[in-house]
Design a protein around this motif. Sequence first.
Motif, PDB file in Angstrom:
ATOM      1  N   PHE A  55       0.820  -1.208   0.000  1.00  0.00           N
ATOM      2  CA  PHE A  55       0.000   0.000   0.000  1.00  0.00           C
ATOM      3  C   PHE A  55       0.855   1.259   0.000  1.00  0.00           C
ATOM      4  N   ARG A  56       1.896   1.276   0.792  1.00  0.00           N
ATOM      5  CA  ARG A  56       2.774   2.449   0.839  1.00  0.00           C
ATOM      6  C   ARG A  56       3.369   2.717  -0.545  1.00  0.00           C
ATOM      7  N   ASP A  57       3.898   1.688  -1.197  1.00  0.00           N
ATOM      8  CA  ASP A  57       4.476   1.862  -2.538  1.00  0.00           C
ATOM      9  C   ASP A  57       3.408   2.244  -3.560  1.00  0.00           C
ATOM     10  N   PHE A  58       2.241   1.639  -3.430  1.00  0.00           N
ATOM     11  CA  PHE A  58       1.118   1.935  -4.315  1.00  0.00           C
ATOM     12  C   PHE A  58       0.745   3.417  -4.243  1.00  0.00           C
ATOM     13  N   THR A  59       0.595   3.950  -3.028  1.00  0.00           N
ATOM     14  CA  THR A  59       0.199   5.347  -2.888  1.00  0.00           C
ATOM     15  C   THR A  59       1.359   6.303  -3.193  1.00  0.00           C
ATOM     16  N   LYS A  60       2.592   5.865  -2.996  1.00  0.00           N
ATOM     17  CA  LYS A  60       3.753   6.683  -3.386  1.00  0.00           C
ATOM     18  C   LYS A  60       3.738   6.872  -4.895  1.00  0.00           C
ATOM     19  N   ASP A  61       3.463   5.817  -5.621  1.00  0.00           N
ATOM     20  CA  ASP A  61       3.366   5.905  -7.077  1.00  0.00           C
ATOM     21  C   ASP A  61       2.234   6.859  -7.486  1.00  0.00           C
ATOM     22  N   LEU A  62       1.103   6.792  -6.786  1.00  0.00           N
ATOM     23  CA  LEU A  62      -0.029   7.666  -7.116  1.00  0.00           C
ATOM     24  C   LEU A  62       0.290   9.132  -6.858  1.00  0.00           C
ATOM     25  N   ILE A  63       0.941   9.439  -5.753  1.00  0.00           N
ATOM     26  CA  ILE A  63       1.265  10.843  -5.466  1.00  0.00           C
ATOM     27  C   ILE A  63       2.331  11.356  -6.433  1.00  0.00           C
ATOM     28  N   ASP A  64       3.256  10.492  -6.829  1.00  0.00           N
ATOM     29  CA  ASP A  64       4.278  10.891  -7.797  1.00  0.00           C
ATOM     30  C   ASP A  64       3.676  11.201  -9.163  1.00  0.00           C
ATOM     31  N   ARG A  65       2.568  10.546  -9.496  1.00  0.00           N
ATOM     32  CA  ARG A  65       1.897  10.746 -10.793  1.00  0.00           C
ATOM     33  C   ARG A  65       0.516  11.383 -10.597  1.00  0.00           C
ATOM     34  N   PHE A  66       0.395  12.210  -9.563  1.00  0.00           N
ATOM     35  CA  PHE A  66      -0.917  12.684  -9.141  1.00  0.00           C
ATOM     36  C   PHE A  66      -1.738  13.312 -10.270  1.00  0.00           C
ATOM     37  N   GLU A  67      -1.181  14.231 -11.006  1.00  0.00           N
ATOM     38  CA  GLU A  67      -1.952  14.905 -12.060  1.00  0.00           C
ATOM     39  C   GLU A  67      -2.432  13.920 -13.121  1.00  0.00           C
ATOM     40  N   GLU A  68      -1.631  12.938 -13.405  1.00  0.00           N
ATOM     41  CA  GLU A  68      -1.999  11.920 -14.395  1.00  0.00           C
ATOM     42  C   GLU A  68      -3.128  11.017 -13.894  1.00  0.00           C
ATOM     43  N   VAL A  69      -3.063  10.605 -12.644  1.00  0.00           N
ATOM     44  CA  VAL A  69      -4.035   9.642 -12.112  1.00  0.00           C
ATOM     45  C   VAL A  69      -5.218  10.292 -11.405  1.00  0.00           C
ATOM     46  N   LYS A  70      -5.140  11.586 -11.152  1.00  0.00           N
ATOM     47  CA  LYS A  70      -6.194  12.280 -10.400  1.00  0.00           C
ATOM     48  C   LYS A  70      -7.609  11.992 -10.906  1.00  0.00           C
ATOM     49  N   PRO A  71      -7.866  11.992 -12.203  1.00  0.00           N
ATOM     50  CA  PRO A  71      -9.237  11.709 -12.657  1.00  0.00           C
ATOM     51  C   PRO A  71      -9.727  10.304 -12.295  1.00  0.00           C
ATOM     52  N   ARG A  72      -8.818   9.405 -11.982  1.00  0.00           N
ATOM     53  CA  ARG A  72      -9.185   8.017 -11.660  1.00  0.00           C
ATOM     54  C   ARG A  72      -9.276   7.765 -10.158  1.00  0.00           C
ATOM     55  N   LEU A  73      -8.978   8.786  -9.346  1.00  0.00           N
ATOM     56  CA  LEU A  73      -8.977   8.649  -7.889  1.00  0.00           C
ATOM     57  C   LEU A  73     -10.295   9.126  -7.294  1.00  0.00           C
ATOM     58  N   GLN A  74     -10.683   8.479  -6.207  1.00  0.00           N
ATOM     59  CA  GLN A  74     -11.897   8.862  -5.481  1.00  0.00           C
ATOM     60  C   GLN A  74     -11.649   8.730  -3.987  1.00  0.00           C
ATOM     61  N   VAL A  75     -12.241   9.646  -3.247  1.00  0.00           N
ATOM     62  CA  VAL A  75     -12.230   9.546  -1.792  1.00  0.00           C
ATOM     63  C   VAL A  75     -13.301   8.534  -1.408  1.00  0.00           C
ATOM     64  N   ASN A  76     -13.009   7.712  -0.430  1.00  0.00           N
ATOM     65  CA  ASN A  76     -13.953   6.700   0.035  1.00  0.00           C
ATOM     66  C   ASN A  76     -14.219   6.911   1.526  1.00  0.00           C
ATOM     67  N   ILE A  77     -15.416   6.732   1.940  1.00  0.00           N
ATOM     68  CA  ILE A  77     -15.879   6.805   3.332  1.00  0.00           C
ATOM     69  C   ILE A  77     -15.949   8.259   3.825  1.00  0.00           C
ATOM     70  N   LEU A  78     -14.820   8.956   3.836  1.00  0.00           N
ATOM     71  CA  LEU A  78     -14.797  10.328   4.338  1.00  0.00           C
ATOM     72  C   LEU A  78     -15.688  11.263   3.539  1.00  0.00           C
ATOM     73  N   ASP A  79     -15.738  11.091   2.231  1.00  0.00           N
ATOM     74  CA  ASP A  79     -16.555  11.977   1.405  1.00  0.00           C
ATOM     75  C   ASP A  79     -18.030  11.876   1.756  1.00  0.00           C
ATOM     76  N   THR A  80     -18.485  10.681   2.062  1.00  0.00           N
ATOM     77  CA  THR A  80     -19.890  10.485   2.432  1.00  0.00           C
ATOM     78  C   THR A  80     -20.213  11.248   3.709  1.00  0.00           C
ATOM     79  N   LEU A  81     -19.347  11.143   4.685  1.00  0.00           N
ATOM     80  CA  LEU A  81     -19.546  11.861   5.942  1.00  0.00           C
ATOM     81  C   LEU A  81     -19.482  13.367   5.718  1.00  0.00           C
ATOM     82  N   LEU A  82     -18.506  13.820   4.971  1.00  0.00           N
ATOM     83  CA  LEU A  82     -18.357  15.255   4.749  1.00  0.00           C
ATOM     84  C   LEU A  82     -19.511  15.832   3.938  1.00  0.00           C
TER      85      LEU A  82
END
Length: 104
Positions: free
Chosen positions: A34-61
């Motif tokens: 998971f750590r490596d997975f999310t490190k890769d996502l933050i390194d490529r954030f602009e590229e992957v941003k459209p494919r990312l979603q907040v889970n659980i917290l967004d519903t509460l907020l």
Amino acid sequence: MKKLLITNLGNRNLLLEGKTHFAMIKEQSLAFNFRDFTKDLIDRFEEVKPRLQVNILDTLLEAKSSEIDRVIMFSSNHPSDQRRDQDTCYEGEILVKLLSEQFP
């Protein structure tokens, strides 16, 4: 009176293409943690941003946005000599970016 939300991040608070990291591991036999997975996502954030979603917290907020004034998220970042494969430090960085846009 506005409220403060304090939350500890887990590895299900972020989705990629609607799936958790662990769901993708089951389906595709991903070899990285998971750590490596999310490190890769933050390194490529602009590229992957459209494919990312907040889970659980967004519903509460969304349900309580008029009542919540501030959110404090805790993530983990263990020392290199300890088990770190499930650390949420990079997930935290991603969620700050996504939630800041979604809930200014």
